[in-house]
Design a protein around this motif. Structure first.
Motif, PDB file in Angstrom:
ATOM      1  N   GLY A 124     -23.690  39.274 -40.602  1.00  0.00           N
ATOM      2  CA  GLY A 124     -23.772  40.207 -39.483  1.00  0.00           C
ATOM      3  C   GLY A 124     -23.446  39.465 -38.201  1.00  0.00           C
ATOM      4  N   ARG A 125     -22.770  40.161 -37.279  1.00  0.00           N
ATOM      5  CA  ARG A 125     -22.352  39.479 -36.062  1.00  0.00           C
ATOM      6  C   ARG A 125     -22.448  40.397 -34.847  1.00  0.00           C
ATOM      7  NH1 ARG A 125     -17.801  40.852 -39.084  1.00  0.00           N
ATOM      8  NH2 ARG A 125     -16.292  42.119 -37.954  1.00  0.00           N
ATOM      9  N   ALA A 126     -22.545  39.799 -33.680  1.00  0.00           N
ATOM     10  CA  ALA A 126     -22.580  40.558 -32.434  1.00  0.00           C
ATOM     11  C   ALA A 126     -21.866  39.769 -31.359  1.00  0.00           C
ATOM     12  CB  ALA A 126     -24.029  40.817 -32.022  1.00  0.00           C
ATOM     13  N   ARG A 127     -21.114  40.491 -30.534  1.00  0.00           N
ATOM     14  CA  ARG A 127     -20.455  39.848 -29.402  1.00  0.00           C
ATOM     15  C   ARG A 127     -20.721  40.653 -28.139  1.00  0.00           C
ATOM     16  NH1 ARG A 127     -16.417  36.234 -28.872  1.00  0.00           N
ATOM     17  NH2 ARG A 127     -15.763  36.366 -31.033  1.00  0.00           N
ATOM     18  N   TYR A 128     -21.084  39.961 -27.085  1.00  0.00           N
ATOM     19  CA  TYR A 128     -21.256  40.608 -25.795  1.00  0.00           C
ATOM     20  C   TYR A 128     -20.281  39.978 -24.818  1.00  0.00           C
ATOM     21  CZ  TYR A 128     -23.120  41.655 -21.188  1.00  0.00           C
ATOM     22  OH  TYR A 128     -23.235  42.050 -19.887  1.00  0.00           O
ATOM     23  N   THR A 129     -19.521  40.803 -24.111  1.00  0.00           N
ATOM     24  CA  THR A 129     -18.628  40.259 -23.093  1.00  0.00           C
ATOM     25  C   THR A 129     -18.761  41.062 -21.810  1.00  0.00           C
ATOM     26  OG1 THR A 129     -16.817  41.655 -23.885  1.00  0.00           O
ATOM     27  CG2 THR A 129     -16.827  39.392 -24.665  1.00  0.00           C
TER      28      THR A 129
ATOM     29  N   ALA B 151     -17.133  40.427 -17.444  1.00  0.00           N
ATOM     30  CA  ALA B 151     -16.049  39.741 -16.749  1.00  0.00           C
ATOM     31  C   ALA B 151     -16.217  38.218 -16.783  1.00  0.00           C
ATOM     32  CB  ALA B 151     -15.973  40.225 -15.310  1.00  0.00           C
ATOM     33  N   LYS B 152     -17.446  37.729 -16.893  1.00  0.00           N
ATOM     34  CA  LYS B 152     -17.679  36.286 -16.833  1.00  0.00           C
ATOM     35  C   LYS B 152     -18.223  35.695 -18.123  1.00  0.00           C
ATOM     36  CE  LYS B 152     -18.472  36.531 -11.881  1.00  0.00           C
ATOM     37  NZ  LYS B 152     -19.502  36.728 -10.857  1.00  0.00           N
ATOM     38  N   TRP B 153     -19.017  36.464 -18.844  1.00  0.00           N
ATOM     39  CA  TRP B 153     -19.686  35.937 -20.027  1.00  0.00           C
ATOM     40  C   TRP B 153     -19.030  36.391 -21.321  1.00  0.00           C
ATOM     41  CZ3 TRP B 153     -23.424  32.295 -20.142  1.00  0.00           C
ATOM     42  CH2 TRP B 153     -24.095  32.022 -18.934  1.00  0.00           C
ATOM     43  N   ASN B 154     -19.101  35.520 -22.313  1.00  0.00           N
ATOM     44  CA  ASN B 154     -18.639  35.851 -23.651  1.00  0.00           C
ATOM     45  C   ASN B 154     -19.641  35.201 -24.607  1.00  0.00           C
ATOM     46  OD1 ASN B 154     -17.178  36.277 -26.019  1.00  0.00           O
ATOM     47  ND2 ASN B 154     -15.204  35.916 -25.005  1.00  0.00           N
ATOM     48  N   ILE B 155     -20.469  36.032 -25.254  1.00  0.00           N
ATOM     49  CA  ILE B 155     -21.545  35.496 -26.097  1.00  0.00           C
ATOM     50  C   ILE B 155     -21.371  36.027 -27.519  1.00  0.00           C
ATOM     51  CG2 ILE B 155     -24.058  35.444 -26.454  1.00  0.00           C
ATOM     52  CD1 ILE B 155     -24.254  35.856 -23.359  1.00  0.00           C
ATOM     53  N   PHE B 156     -21.447  35.134 -28.483  1.00  0.00           N
ATOM     54  CA  PHE B 156     -21.189  35.521 -29.869  1.00  0.00           C
ATOM     55  C   PHE B 156     -22.227  34.890 -30.782  1.00  0.00           C
ATOM     56  CE2 PHE B 156     -19.187  34.538 -34.008  1.00  0.00           C
ATOM     57  CZ  PHE B 156     -18.821  35.813 -34.411  1.00  0.00           C
ATOM     58  N   ALA B 157     -22.707  35.682 -31.743  1.00  0.00           N
ATOM     59  CA  ALA B 157     -23.622  35.145 -32.749  1.00  0.00           C
ATOM     60  C   ALA B 157     -23.277  35.748 -34.100  1.00  0.00           C
ATOM     61  CB  ALA B 157     -25.062  35.480 -32.386  1.00  0.00           C
ATOM     62  N   GLU B 158     -23.317  34.939 -35.131  1.00  0.00           N
ATOM     63  CA  GLU B 158     -23.106  35.459 -36.484  1.00  0.00           C
ATOM     64  C   GLU B 158     -24.030  34.740 -37.451  1.00  0.00           C
ATOM     65  OE1 GLU B 158     -19.096  35.337 -38.081  1.00  0.00           O
ATOM     66  OE2 GLU B 158     -19.637  36.881 -39.549  1.00  0.00           O
ATOM     67  N   TYR B 159     -24.620  35.534 -38.350  1.00  0.00           N
ATOM     68  CA  TYR B 159     -25.463  34.951 -39.399  1.00  0.00           C
ATOM     69  C   TYR B 159     -24.868  35.321 -40.752  1.00  0.00           C
ATOM     70  CZ  TYR B 159     -29.270  34.206 -42.645  1.00  0.00           C
ATOM     71  OH  TYR B 159     -29.999  33.779 -43.726  1.00  0.00           O
ATOM     72  N   ALA B 160     -24.864  34.393 -41.684  1.00  0.00           N
ATOM     73  CA  ALA B 160     -24.339  34.662 -43.027  1.00  0.00           C
ATOM     74  C   ALA B 160     -25.307  34.162 -44.076  1.00  0.00           C
ATOM     75  CB  ALA B 160     -22.989  33.982 -43.207  1.00  0.00           C
ATOM     76  N   HIS B 161     -25.369  34.888 -45.181  1.00  0.00           N
ATOM     77  CA  HIS B 161     -26.251  34.515 -46.279  1.00  0.00           C
ATOM     78  C   HIS B 161     -25.493  34.662 -47.596  1.00  0.00           C
ATOM     79  CE1 HIS B 161     -30.427  33.937 -47.765  1.00  0.00           C
ATOM     80  NE2 HIS B 161     -29.871  34.411 -48.869  1.00  0.00           N
TER      81      HIS B 161
ATOM     82  N   VAL C 261     -23.645  30.788 -36.557  1.00  0.00           N
ATOM     83  CA  VAL C 261     -22.765  30.297 -35.501  1.00  0.00           C
ATOM     84  C   VAL C 261     -23.192  30.955 -34.188  1.00  0.00           C
ATOM     85  CG1 VAL C 261     -20.400  30.366 -34.622  1.00  0.00           C
ATOM     86  CG2 VAL C 261     -20.790  29.923 -37.036  1.00  0.00           C
ATOM     87  N   LEU C 262     -23.378  30.160 -33.154  1.00  0.00           N
ATOM     88  CA  LEU C 262     -23.748  30.681 -31.829  1.00  0.00           C
ATOM     89  C   LEU C 262     -22.784  30.119 -30.786  1.00  0.00           C
ATOM     90  CD1 LEU C 262     -27.595  29.913 -31.995  1.00  0.00           C
ATOM     91  CD2 LEU C 262     -26.521  32.155 -32.306  1.00  0.00           C
ATOM     92  N   GLN C 263     -22.291  30.999 -29.909  1.00  0.00           N
ATOM     93  CA  GLN C 263     -21.393  30.538 -28.842  1.00  0.00           C
ATOM     94  C   GLN C 263     -21.707  31.301 -27.563  1.00  0.00           C
ATOM     95  OE1 GLN C 263     -17.745  31.783 -30.564  1.00  0.00           O
ATOM     96  NE2 GLN C 263     -17.455  29.919 -31.779  1.00  0.00           N
ATOM     97  N   ALA C 264     -21.682  30.597 -26.456  1.00  0.00           N
ATOM     98  CA  ALA C 264     -21.819  31.263 -25.159  1.00  0.00           C
ATOM     99  C   ALA C 264     -20.875  30.594 -24.173  1.00  0.00           C
ATOM    100  CB  ALA C 264     -23.252  31.165 -24.663  1.00  0.00           C
ATOM    101  N   ASN C 265     -20.065  31.395 -23.499  1.00  0.00           N
ATOM    102  CA  ASN C 265     -19.128  30.858 -22.519  1.00  0.00           C
ATOM    103  C   ASN C 265     -19.246  31.627 -21.220  1.00  0.00           C
ATOM    104  OD1 ASN C 265     -17.507  28.951 -24.131  1.00  0.00           O
ATOM    105  ND2 ASN C 265     -17.105  30.805 -25.315  1.00  0.00           N
ATOM    106  N   TYR C 266     -19.099  30.886 -20.148  1.00  0.00           N
ATOM    107  CA  TYR C 266     -19.082  31.494 -18.835  1.00  0.00           C
ATOM    108  C   TYR C 266     -17.843  30.975 -18.140  1.00  0.00           C
ATOM    109  CZ  TYR C 266     -20.303  32.358 -13.951  1.00  0.00           C
ATOM    110  OH  TYR C 266     -20.292  32.772 -12.649  1.00  0.00           O
TER     111      TYR C 266
END
Lengths: 565, 160
Positions: A242-247, A249-259, A279-284
């Motif tokens: 399962g994964r989620a991404r939030y974006t 204008a400045k932020w890009n945040i991504f998380a995914e979990y796998a089993h 996997v976790l990622q956050a960019n500004y």
């Protein structure tokens, strides 16, 4: 009219290729072009790499019995409206030394073929295809032709745009394994479904605020018969993510979990423990300034459609992205690149980019960029299970790094363009590299290395440019110090000349002070490029996208041709 | 072998006239899906450039074009579409790099390499010029400083 010109009726693709999609490819094209004014479009490309080998015992270069190696492939893609079909011929007579990464490729034949059609929002593909769900942790069929990594699916795929931001994908098939006058397939069947929902297509008010949230979920399973006389092996192995991404204008945040449900296989020594990954990622980022943070953990996440696959490069159902920065300069890129440890690792990384503005004091006319990156990767914090009757292998706490550091990389890069359009790039890298774990060299000590790189490019006259690269590596381990010098002269738009020398010194054996000179000439015209190299090539690791293959030392003449039409 | 020859004959008998941009799904940095077939620039020419954050000559090319991009846009109205070939390993580095470098390009990520395959790109950088009618009229593989001048001449030719 096309059909009759070619005499398609006399061809028997079934007998020649025993392949349904290929037959379909020809028949659909002939049907579609017959008597219609729009003949469609043909696109294609070609890639040929060939090397003639000389014996060179100083660097350990060997000569195959054929004295040369050649890797060649060409794609032809036909498109007409919503229809598309393609195939790729491949030829390895024989393949170049050290190629491919996994199973051997030999002979000449068809390595890939598909037909695809779109009906409204539904796209159907039959034959070979590449696909990826999320970051790829449970499903990624992809190709890196330069490495010889190709785990293409062969089967059927559906992609459906259900509207309101909902995208569905489904795929069933078997994966490409090796190549013997045509691609061969692994024994396992892979089944995969994915759903992705883009919230700002569902709620347009979100889009108005410049925000987007994307949610995705996937399920992938493989089937392989259990022929083991002792163990009861799971024939169907399921995995979900399962994964989620939030974006905005400045932020890009991504998380995914796998089993992944229990999947005893050669890579994990046939343990029944479930696997998991995150996997976790956050960019500004804003104009001229950016930072990023990333972390991931993989625990028993090797996932191959043959549990007894001969190497870690074969029949991978998934892809575990490394989070370390892929270096572009020769020494750090080919001596000590990092590769993901699928059985278990925990990694962290951070990035910072700042651009001093144009016309500011430090920026000068074009601006000055500084980039800093740090990454570290550790073992899993795991303990072996005593009296392990269930063959679970070990216990671990989620996302908990162990004591052993596999890899650490701190690097800083400064990029400045001057008034006269010359450019200077300065790079410093400090690295810790566990060569035993990463390259599988048991007993070799951990490497502590420093790299300094100067890259200077200067236009000499209109369209003539000289670029000089000096790289130095300091280490007391492995083969000791290296120095690399490169001079590259280009005349736009066509010509390219370069001289490269690498010198290895200060290693444990004093007599082994070896030079590796290599000269190259290249010519480019439009979509065509030819390059000829002569000299010594150092043994090293060639990586694309975090997957690496060992390239043996070689001495001789090599030619590389690419073309797009 | 006969089928090989037939196929080649077939390929060459098809009229290989001007090519258009094929259809493939790419993503914006925000994750929105876009069909490459819909790329356009209101009847003016546009550039499609394949690059990656791990490709040094690609970045050199796009940085050099970036220095003259304002002038190009003012004089010709051209637009540059930068298609990143970064995969899930490095796709997260695209937005920070693009913003960090202050690029004004339209940027997409071709995460599954579908568009790269449809455009038959071997290795980045590779640049295509598309005219106002959507036909691919020029392409160039690799980058040497000065290549952007030839590209700009090709753009100006389209406006004559």
């Amino acid at each position: 009219m096309w059909g009759s010109k070619l005499g398609l009726s006399s061809i028997r693709p079934f007998r020649l290729f025993n392949s349904f999609p290929f037959f379909l490819f020809l028949s659909v094209i002939s049907l579609h072009t017959f008597g219609q004014s729009d003949p469609g479009e043909i696109h294609g490309n070609l890639n040929v790499d060939a090397q003639y080998y000389n014996e060179d015992s100083t660097i350990g270069a060997t000569v195959p019995p054929e004295q040369m190696g050649i890797n060649a492939w060409g794609n032809v893609i036909y498109t007409r409206g919503k229809f598309s079909a393609g195939l790729r011929f491949e030829s390895y007579e024989p393949s170049m030394l050290g190629y491919p990464a996994g199973q051997p490729y030999s002979g000449t034949g068809i390595g890939y073929r598909y037909v695809s059609y779109k009906v409204d929002e539904l796209e159907v593909t039959l034959g070979n295809f590449f696909e990826q769900f999320g970051s790829g942790m449970i499903f990624r069929a992809y190709e890196e032709r330069g490495l010889g990594v190709d785990n293409a699916m062969d089967g059927v795929r559906l992609r459906y745009n259900a509207g309101k931001g909902l995208y569905l994908k489904g795929a069933v098939g078997r994966q490409r394994f090796g190549f013997e006058d045509g691609f061969t397939k692994g024994p396992g069947i892979v089944r995969a479904i994915d759903a992705e929902l883009s919230m700002n297509e569902l709620f347009p008010s979100l889009a108005d605020n410049g925000k987007n949230i994307t949610l995705g979920g996937s399920f992938v399973s493989k089937f392989q018969e259990d022929k083991d006389p002792l163990l009861v092996l799971p024939e169907n192995v399921g995995s979900f993510a399962g994964r989620a991404r939030y974006t905005n204008a400045k932020w890009n945040i991504f998380a995914e979990y796998a089993h992944k449900i229990n999947d005893p296989n050669v890579q994990n020594d046939f343990i029944y423990k479930d696997g998991q990954g995150m996997v976790l990622q956050a960019n500004y980022s804003i104009k001229g300034f950016a930072f990023g943070l990333g972390a991931h953990t993989y625990d028993n996440m090797s996932f191959q459609s043959d549990r007894a696959a001969p190497t870690g490069f074969d029949l991978n159902v998934n892809f575990l992205p490394p989070l370390t920065l892929p270096h572009t300069y020769n020494l750090p890129a080919t001596l000590y690149p990092y590769a993901t440890q699928p059985n278990g690792e925990v990694g962290f990384q951070g990035d910072l980019v700042y651009k001093f503005k144009k016309k500011s004091k430090l920026g000068g006319k074009y601006g000055t960029t500084i980039a800093i990156n740090y990454a570290s990767v550790f073992s899993l914090d795991s303990t072996a299970i005593p009296n392990d009757e269930n063959l679970d292998g070990y216990k671990t706490n989620f996302f908990s790094p162990g004591d052993q550091m596999y890899f650490q990389d701190f690097n800083i890069k400064l990029h400045k363009k001057f008034k006269n359009k010359s450019e200077l790039v300065l790079t410093y890298i400090n690295m810790v590299y566990d060569i035993d774990v990463i390259q599988g060299k048991p007993g070799d000590p951990v490497i502590f290395a420093d790299f300094a790189i100067v890259d200077y490019s200067i236009p000499l006259k209109k369209r003539h440019n000289l670029r000089i690269e000096l790289q130095h590596l300091w280490t007391k381990q492995d083969k000791g110090n290296w120095i690399t010098g490169l001079a590259e002269y280009t005349i736009s738009p066509g010509w390219f000349f370069s001289i490269l020398n690498q010198f290895n010194y200060g290693g444990p054996v004093d007599t082994k002070q070896i030079n590796y000179p290599l000269g190259s000439v290249g010519y480019t015209k439009g979509g065509n490029r030819i390059q000829v190299n002569y000299g010594r090539q150092r043994a090293g690791i060639f990586c694309v996208g975090g997957v690496c293959r060992q390239v043996p030392a070689a001495n001789g003449l090599s030619v590389s041709i690419t073309s797009t039409f | 072998m006969r089928i090989f020859f037939s196929l080649f004959a077939f390929v060459f008998t098809l009229s290989i006239s001007a090519q258009t941009v094929p259809s493939a799904i790419v993503q914006t940095i925000e994750g929105k899906k876009v069909d490459s077939k819909t790329f356009d620039n209101d009847g003016k020419p546009f550039i499609i450039n394949f690059w990656a954050t791990w490709c040094a000559p690609c970045k050199r090319e796009l940085n050099n074009i970036s220095d003259v991009y304002e002038d190009w846009q003012e004089e010709t109205g051209v637009k540059l579409i930068a298609v990143s070939l970064d995969d899930s390993r490095s796709a997260a580095r695209v937005a920070p790099y693009v913003n960090g470098q202050d690029w004004d390009y339209e940027v997409y990520i071709d995460i599954n390499a579908d568009f790269k395959r449809m455009m038959n790109v071997n290795n980045p950088p590779q640049t295509f010029l598309v005219d106002g009618n959507g036909k691919i009229v020029y392409q160039h593989v690799g980058y040497a400083p000065g290549d952007e001048e030839e590209l700009y001449e090709e753009i100006k030719k389209l406006l004559e």
